[in-house]
Motif scaffolding. Structure first.
Motif, PDB file in Angstrom:
ATOM      1  N   SER A  20      18.305  16.920  64.134  1.00 14.33           N
ATOM      2  CA  SER A  20      18.760  15.575  64.496  1.00 14.33           C
ATOM      3  C   SER A  20      19.087  15.461  65.987  1.00 14.33           C
ATOM      4  CB  SER A  20      19.966  15.156  63.654  1.00 14.33           C
ATOM      5  OG  SER A  20      21.092  15.923  63.944  1.00 14.33           O
ATOM      6  N   ILE A  23      16.088  14.302  67.683  1.00 10.96           N
ATOM      7  CA  ILE A  23      15.911  12.869  67.410  1.00 10.96           C
ATOM      8  C   ILE A  23      16.780  12.070  68.367  1.00 10.96           C
ATOM      9  CG2 ILE A  23      16.272  11.059  65.672  1.00 10.96           C
ATOM     10  CD1 ILE A  23      14.049  12.916  64.848  1.00 10.96           C
ATOM     11  N   LEU A  56      19.190  11.687  59.470  1.00 12.89           N
ATOM     12  CA  LEU A  56      19.344  10.266  59.186  1.00 12.89           C
ATOM     13  C   LEU A  56      20.130   9.559  60.287  1.00 12.89           C
ATOM     14  CD1 LEU A  56      22.492   9.724  57.985  1.00 12.89           C
ATOM     15  CD2 LEU A  56      21.551  11.034  56.113  1.00 12.89           C
ATOM     16  N   TYR A  66      18.203   4.651  58.192  1.00 16.11           N
ATOM     17  CA  TYR A  66      16.909   5.320  58.352  1.00 16.11           C
ATOM     18  C   TYR A  66      17.033   6.776  57.936  1.00 16.11           C
ATOM     19  CZ  TYR A  66      15.011   1.394  60.983  1.00 16.11           C
ATOM     20  OH  TYR A  66      14.550   0.169  61.355  1.00 16.11           O
ATOM     21  N   GLN A  67      15.986   7.281  57.312  1.00 21.71           N
ATOM     22  CA  GLN A  67      16.052   8.636  56.787  1.00 21.71           C
ATOM     23  C   GLN A  67      14.807   9.453  57.157  1.00 21.71           C
ATOM     24  OE1 GLN A  67      15.336   8.924  52.625  1.00 21.71           O
ATOM     25  NE2 GLN A  67      13.379   7.935  52.895  1.00 21.71           N
ATOM     26  N   LEU A  69      13.828  11.254  59.568  1.00 22.71           N
ATOM     27  CA  LEU A  69      13.233  10.870  60.850  1.00 22.71           C
ATOM     28  C   LEU A  69      12.495  12.044  61.493  1.00 22.71           C
ATOM     29  CD1 LEU A  69      16.238   8.829  62.254  1.00 22.71           C
ATOM     30  CD2 LEU A  69      14.039   7.911  61.507  1.00 22.71           C
ATOM     31  N   LYS A  70      11.416  11.707  62.157  1.00 21.47           N
ATOM     32  CA  LYS A  70      10.695  12.698  62.954  1.00 21.47           C
ATOM     33  C   LYS A  70      10.629  12.183  64.385  1.00 21.47           C
ATOM     34  CE  LYS A  70       6.972  12.762  60.309  1.00 21.47           C
ATOM     35  NZ  LYS A  70       7.359  11.985  59.113  1.00 21.47           N
ATOM     36  N   GLU A  71      10.526  13.107  65.319  1.00 20.54           N
ATOM     37  CA  GLU A  71      10.461  12.703  66.727  1.00 20.54           C
ATOM     38  C   GLU A  71       9.338  11.709  66.977  1.00 20.54           C
ATOM     39  OE1 GLU A  71      11.169  15.513  70.176  1.00 20.54           O
ATOM     40  OE2 GLU A  71      10.988  16.876  68.473  1.00 20.54           O
ATOM     41  N   ASP A  73       8.273   9.455  65.135  1.00 15.05           N
ATOM     42  CA  ASP A  73       8.546   8.097  64.633  1.00 15.05           C
ATOM     43  C   ASP A  73       9.274   7.241  65.672  1.00 15.05           C
ATOM     44  OD1 ASP A  73       7.610   8.857  62.134  1.00 15.05           O
ATOM     45  OD2 ASP A  73       9.601   9.470  61.435  1.00 15.05           O
ATOM     46  N   ILE A  74       9.928   7.905  66.609  1.00 11.39           N
ATOM     47  CA  ILE A  74      10.919   7.207  67.429  1.00 11.39           C
ATOM     48  C   ILE A  74      10.349   6.087  68.320  1.00 11.39           C
ATOM     49  CG2 ILE A  74      12.826   7.505  69.082  1.00 11.39           C
ATOM     50  CD1 ILE A  74      13.306   8.656  66.208  1.00 11.39           C
ATOM     51  N   LEU A  77       9.738   3.101  66.227  1.00  8.41           N
ATOM     52  CA  LEU A  77      11.015   2.592  65.705  1.00  8.41           C
ATOM     53  C   LEU A  77      11.765   1.782  66.766  1.00  8.41           C
ATOM     54  CD1 LEU A  77      13.295   2.783  63.444  1.00  8.41           C
ATOM     55  CD2 LEU A  77      14.174   4.678  64.761  1.00  8.41           C
ATOM     56  N   LEU A  91      10.486   4.034  57.082  1.00 12.10           N
ATOM     57  CA  LEU A  91      11.564   4.986  57.337  1.00 12.10           C
ATOM     58  C   LEU A  91      12.835   4.639  56.568  1.00 12.10           C
ATOM     59  CD1 LEU A  91      11.056   5.386  61.187  1.00 12.10           C
ATOM     60  CD2 LEU A  91      10.318   6.943  59.400  1.00 12.10           C
TER      61      LEU A  91
END
Lengths: 371, 128
Positions: A20, A23, A56, A66-67, A69-71, A73-74, A77, A91
């Motif tokens: 996290s 993230i 999350l 949001y759950q 999460l991957k880098e 996705d950011i 997002l 997400l």
């Protein structure tokens, strides 16, 4: 200008293990790249309890959860949600065997029926900032106790609250304090037992990671009640994040004069030493724990003399668990407001095939690991 | 900061009231700026900034700002929706400008009077 949106990124052990912090960094750099740094703030919080879907993040004030999460996705997002105002469906959390995602944290069944008491600050403050704890009313219970109550009043209050131990025995905390206060000795100790050895249990860890100052405040109140100037927190060395946050919290409390001589210029001198346990299960037992603090082998002794009379270094010692430690401060506020639940509040860890957790333990604060 | 006094506790708490309210998603008023592609093209970004500036300059502690996507009425962007706790329905304001934002906040948020000349309609889809 004040921020309009807070991204509450979970930094409990479960989410940190699932990266996290990466993230968080990615969110910060992406927010910077989009020029939103004056509007959107990223905050790291303690454990939210839903480790199974970590890492999350909760977006406030929207309350969107949001759950997983991957880098990668950011960037999407940030653009979708914080520029265009569209939560990213992929997400969001979808309950098992269902198809429609639930956008809001408060609508997710896992969170919806929890009443947060011990963990009332979890996910809401950055545990490494004392000001955020104070912003939620932190250290006000201590202030109230020191300005308007005698030590005997405090003990009466704790007794009236019905607060009991959380180690299994359920010993009434008020009686323990009273016995300790009246035991003979030139010095008394307060110990917080954070040596959570039971396999799979991590209530104490969650509590300390989310809200370390509440434990410190609880110990201060206990110290005032029994007349102690020296406290110990015995914590497992296997909890590196909890340990670090605790040390940060202690440092901040000392800087503010909340630990040390003459707290709030009143009649209380108190400081806390952290002792790291080496992971022996038995050291969660009071006499073994005290032996370990003294530097002796962590072995229990027969308790024909109670530790409240002769405990650490043969002096009267008051040992409480993390959960109640948090709740002393609550009790002092609650008895007045007539809320009887204080005695029963408890944080629980549920793990394994936990689909039915909600039914078995309604209305408890809980944590679920990946099943 | 040196040694804390009891007064300092209250000061810190008061200073952070807005921050904590936002994090709890709690507020008396919710202002939602529509920021679909159409909204952004029509200047929703400036509207959002104007709303935040108004909140800051008036020190409004109970107003939260969110953004959402296109509401489907692209011809009347930039648009914003105001929801006040206790009022029967949210109100949509259309063709917003920074100065209209000021007027709307004065009338609707502070005095509870819907500014009919800028409003599209009372009552629309719920955002919460």
């Amino acid at each position: 200008m004040a921020y309009r949106t807070y991204l509450m990124v979970c930094a409990g052990t479960g989410c940190v293990a699932n990266h996290s912090m990466k993230i968080k960094e990615k969110l910060e750099s992406e927010i910077q790249r989009r020029g939103l740094q004056d509007e959107v703030s990223v905050v790291t919080t303690g454990c939210n309890g839903f480790c199974a879907v970590g890492p999350l993040m909760v977006v406030q004030p929207d309350g969107v959860f949001y759950q997983l999460l991957k880098e990668t996705d950011i960037p999407y997002l940030v653009e979708e949600h914080f520029i265009k105002g569209r939560p990213v469906k992929e997400l969001l959390y979808t309950p098992p065997k269902e198809k429609v995602p639930i956008p809001k944290m408060s609508d997710i069944p896992f969170f919806a029926d929890q009443t947060l008491i011990v963990l009332r600050n979890r996910g809401l403050i950055n545990p490494e900032r004392i000001d955020e704890y104070i912003a939620r009313g932190g250290y006000e219970a201590l202030a109230k106790v020191l300005t308007s109550m005698t030590p005997d009043d405090v003990i009466r209050e704790i007794k009236a609250s019905g607060l009991r131990g959380r180690g299994g025995g359920g010993f009434p905390t008020g009686i323990k304090w009273e016995t300790c206060k009246h035991a003979h000795g030139d010095k008394r100790y307060v110990i917080c037992n954070a040596d959570e050895g039971d396999p799979g249990a991590f209530m104490d860890r969650s509590t300390i990671e989310s809200d370390p100052h509440a434990v410190i405040e609880g110990m201060l109140i206990g110290a005032y009640a029994i007349g102690s100037s020296e406290g110990y927190i015995y914590i497992r060395n296997e909890y590196p994040i909890a340990l670090e946050r605790l040390q940060v919290a202690l440092r901040q409390a000392r800087e503010y004069g909340l630990l040390g001589k003459k707290v709030f210029d009143k009649d209380l001198d108190f400081d806390i030493t952290v002792v790291r346990g080496a992971g022996a299960f038995v050291c969660g037992e009071s006499t073994a724990l005290m032996a370990s603090i003294e530097g002796k082998p962590g072995e229990p002794r027969a308790k024909y003399v109670h530790t409240v009379e002769r405990g650490l270094w043969d002096r009267p010692t008051c040992l409480n668990n993390v959960g109640p430690g948090q709740m002393f401060r609550r009790s002092c506020c609650w008895v007045h407001s007539g809320l009887p639940v204080s005695a029963r509040a408890m944080c629980q860890t549920i793990l394994g095939a936990a689909a039915k957790a909600r039914k078995s333990f309604p209305s408890v604060e809980r944590s679920i690991t990946r099943a | 900061m040196g040694k804390m006094t009891i007064d300092d506790l209250a000061k810190i708490r008061d200073a952070a009231r807005y921050k904590i309210a936002l994090r709890q998603g709690a507020g008396r008023v919710r202002i939602n700026v529509h920021m679909g592609t159409c909204g952004i093209a029509a200047g929703a970004r400036e509207i959002l900034t104007a709303v935040m500036k108004e909140i800051e300059s008036r020190n409004l502690q109970d107003v939260i700002v969110t953004n959402s996507g296109c509401a489907g009425l692209c011809s009347q962007e930039p648009m914003m929706t105001i929801e006040v706790l206790g009022e029967p329905a949210p109100v949509k304001y259309v063709f917003m400008t920074a100065s209209k934002v000021k007027e709307v906040i004065d009338a609707h948020v502070l005095k509870g009077q819907v500014l009919k000349e800028y409003a599209l309609a009372v009552g629309s889809e719920k955002t919460r």
